[in-house]
Design an enzyme around this catalytic site. Structure first.
Site, PDB file in Angstrom:
ATOM      1  N   CYS A   1      -0.862   5.194  10.554  1.00 35.69           N
ATOM      2  CA  CYS A   1       0.052   4.800  11.161  1.00 35.69           C
ATOM      3  C   CYS A   1      -0.101   3.242  11.815  1.00 35.69           C
ATOM      4  O   CYS A   1      -1.044   3.271  12.655  1.00 35.69           O
ATOM      5  CB  CYS A   1       0.822   5.553  12.090  1.00 35.69           C
ATOM      6  SG  CYS A   1       2.246   4.727  12.882  1.00 35.69           S
TER       7      CYS A   1
ATOM      8  N   CYS B   1       0.994  -3.268  15.416  1.00 34.64           N
ATOM      9  CA  CYS B   1       0.971  -3.007  13.882  1.00 34.64           C
ATOM     10  C   CYS B   1       0.343  -3.992  13.035  1.00 34.64           C
ATOM     11  O   CYS B   1       0.467  -5.307  13.199  1.00 34.64           O
ATOM     12  CB  CYS B   1       2.365  -2.820  13.632  1.00 34.64           C
ATOM     13  SG  CYS B   1       2.442  -2.659  11.868  1.00 34.64           S
TER      14      CYS B   1
ATOM     15  N   CYS C   1       5.794  -7.976   6.910  1.00 38.99           N
ATOM     16  CA  CYS C   1       6.995  -7.223   7.592  1.00 38.99           C
ATOM     17  C   CYS C   1       7.229  -8.506   8.705  1.00 38.99           C
ATOM     18  O   CYS C   1       6.252  -9.027   9.259  1.00 38.99           O
ATOM     19  CB  CYS C   1       6.630  -6.170   8.295  1.00 38.99           C
ATOM     20  SG  CYS C   1       8.120  -5.618   9.401  1.00 38.99           S
TER      21      CYS C   1
ATOM     22  N   GLU D   1       0.684  -1.300  -0.022  1.00 39.74           N
ATOM     23  CA  GLU D   1      -0.108   0.146   0.008  1.00 39.74           C
ATOM     24  C   GLU D   1       0.524   1.277  -0.032  1.00 39.74           C
ATOM     25  O   GLU D   1       1.864   1.159   0.392  1.00 39.74           O
ATOM     26  CB  GLU D   1      -0.979  -0.141   1.306  1.00 39.74           C
ATOM     27  CG  GLU D   1      -1.960  -0.962   1.210  1.00 39.74           C
ATOM     28  CD  GLU D   1      -2.412  -1.326   2.301  1.00 39.74           C
ATOM     29  OE1 GLU D   1      -3.569  -1.658   2.654  1.00 39.74           O
ATOM     30  OE2 GLU D   1      -1.603  -1.956   3.448  1.00 39.74           O
TER      31      GLU D   1
ATOM     32  N   CYS E   1       6.048  -5.875  15.371  1.00 36.99           N
ATOM     33  CA  CYS E   1       5.595  -4.875  16.516  1.00 36.99           C
ATOM     34  C   CYS E   1       4.017  -5.308  16.714  1.00 36.99           C
ATOM     35  O   CYS E   1       3.112  -5.698  15.855  1.00 36.99           O
ATOM     36  CB  CYS E   1       5.579  -3.614  15.817  1.00 36.99           C
ATOM     37  SG  CYS E   1       7.351  -3.278  15.457  1.00 36.99           S
TER      38      CYS E   1
ATOM     39  N   SER F   1      11.994   5.363   8.390  1.00 39.47           N
ATOM     40  CA  SER F   1      11.612   5.120   9.695  1.00 39.47           C
ATOM     41  C   SER F   1      12.099   3.646   9.895  1.00 39.47           C
ATOM     42  O   SER F   1      11.655   2.632   9.145  1.00 39.47           O
ATOM     43  CB  SER F   1      10.162   5.274   9.890  1.00 39.47           C
ATOM     44  OG  SER F   1       9.714   4.884  11.031  1.00 39.47           O
TER      45      SER F   1
ATOM     46  N   CYS G   1       3.583   8.079   1.530  1.00 33.43           N
ATOM     47  CA  CYS G   1       3.997   7.240   2.329  1.00 33.43           C
ATOM     48  C   CYS G   1       4.359   5.919   1.735  1.00 33.43           C
ATOM     49  O   CYS G   1       3.357   5.318   1.103  1.00 33.43           O
ATOM     50  CB  CYS G   1       3.007   7.050   3.802  1.00 33.43           C
ATOM     51  SG  CYS G   1       3.548   5.531   4.489  1.00 33.43           S
TER      52      CYS G   1
HETATM   53  S1  SF4 Z   1       5.628  -1.019  12.878  1.00 30.96           S
HETATM   54 FE1  SF4 Z   1       7.021  -1.330  10.821  1.00 30.96          FE
HETATM   55  S2  SF4 Z   1       8.774  -2.518  11.701  1.00 30.96           S
HETATM   56 FE2  SF4 Z   1       6.828  -3.097  13.083  1.00 30.96          FE
HETATM   57  S3  SF4 Z   1       5.859  -4.631  12.287  1.00 30.96           S
HETATM   58 FE3  SF4 Z   1       4.720  -2.722  11.549  1.00 30.96          FE
HETATM   59  S4  SF4 Z   1       5.823  -2.484   9.353  1.00 30.96           S
HETATM   60 FE4  SF4 Z   1       7.156  -3.724  10.504  1.00 30.96          FE
END
Ligand code: SF4
Length: 356
Positions: free
Chosen positions: A342, A126, A119, A99, A123, A201, A112
């Site tokens: 985010c 997320c 990923c 995206e 985290c 980032s 962005c």
């Molecule tokens: S915040 Fe960034 S590094 Fe952490 S799981 Fe999500 S995409 Fe990956």
């Protein structure tokens, strides 16, 4: 199979052109046409001889990601769902999709972009983490997201473009393709963005930060810290067990900032978890001596078991940092209604459907 040119550097295009038996300087002309003039068709590259344009039409391609779906936010942001590698056998087993988000404002637009599909960093706050890592993106796929977003909003572009590498993925775990794309974004003979307007980032990959420090051309660096102690960070960012806060902040301290530059620390405020006054005081101590600013990002409600911080907690956290002369900003994410904010970027695995 035509050669893919999107994402190739100036030197790569020169070498590729020479390998065709053409003068190498034709590679520089193609580089300028793709990135500076943003031409998509070889037929429109009128600085090349007609015979070469026809040959490139047969033997090369400039492939931008295809837009599968667009989601328009009430705040003017647009989220793009971009399936990758369509038709490729490698992507058939587990389709890769990313995206990108276009966010307009008066004087500029911010795009962005993602550097990986999914990923692996995991985290806990997320949504992207729920996908796991699907695959790394190529330089062309990273750069292509910027070009798609700019092309699609051609009529309303402001003079200045910011790019943030904050979408899906950990950029420092896909280092070389990410930096190849960044070099083209920043090259005055290509997309010509200012290094001040491109921000990478990271979740805190210490060897990646050290490697970035060696680069001649660098974006700005933002570090997603999100906790005031190792005990807290171990829980919400398991990567902290590998690169604990002390090691991460040491890497930040030895990072060679340019005279105009500050590190950015991002801190997602999770209600009742990391948003207390004591957390704020610990953050002040952790960041002592660093030339930095802090972006506080109140958690966006999503499908994960966290809650947004109380507005009073956000304000108190901000005030404690500001009182200690830490530059601090509260960032309310754009595009929350389209899951573009985010920590909300997650495409379900078909790669075509989205959670919005
Ligand atoms: S915040 Fe960034 S590094 Fe952490 S799981 Fe999500 S995409 Fe990956």
């Amino acid at each position: 199979m035509p050669a893919e040119l999107l994402g190739k550097s100036l030197n790569e295009l020169r070498e590729w052109m020479a390998s065709l038996g053409e003068p190498a300087y034709r590679g520089a002309q193609v580089y300028h046409a793709i990135y500076a003039e943003r031409r998509r068709e070889f037929a429109a590259m009128t600085n090349l001889p007609a015979v070469l344009r026809e040959r490139l039409g047969r033997e090369a391609a400039i492939t931008l990601p295809m837009i599968a779906r667009k989601y328009h936010s009430a705040d003017g942001s647009v989220r793009y769902l971009l399936p990758l590698g369509i038709g490729s056998a490698a992507d058939a087993a587990r389709p890769a999709a990313v995206e990108a988000v276009f966010m307009p404002s008066d004087a500029r637009q911010t795009v962005c972009i993602s550097t990986q599909a999914g990923c692996a960093v995991d985290c806990k706050f997320c949504l992207t983490a729920t996908l796991g890592l699907v695959r790394n993106l190529t330089a062309g796929e990273i750069l292509g997201q910027v070009l798609v977003a700019l092309d699609d909003n051609r009529e309303r572009l402001a003079p200045r473009t910011n790019v943030v590498l904050m979408g899906q993925g950990e950029p420092l775990l896909n280092f070389e393709p990410t930096m190849a794309a960044v070099r083209i974004l920043i090259d005055p003979n290509a997309l010509a963005l200012s290094p001040r307007h491109v921000t990478l980032s990271t979740s805190g990959i210490v060897p990646g930060i050290d490697r970035l420090a060696q680069e001649k051309v660098r974006p700005k660096l933002a570090v997603s810290i999100n906790a005031s102690s190792d005990a807290q960070r171990d829980v919400i960012m398991p990567i902290n067990r590998k690169y604990p806060l002390a090691a991460l902040l040491d890497a930040c301290r030895r990072y060679p900032l340019r005279p105009w530059e500050r590190l950015t620390f991002e801190y997602v405020l999770l209600g009742g978890l990391n948003d207390s006054a004591n957390d704020a005081r610990r953050v002040v101590r952790l960041l002592a001596g660093l030339r930095c600013k802090v972006n506080l990002i109140p958690w966006n409600p999503g499908e994960l078991p966290y809650r947004p911080p109380a507005p009073t907690a956000v304000e108190e956290f901000r005030r404690i940092l500001a009182d200690k002369d830490v530059p601090v900003f509260v960032r309310y994410s754009r595009g929350q209604d389209i899951f573009a904010a985010c920590g909300q970027l997650a495409v379900i695995e078909t790669g075509i459907e989205a959670r919005a």
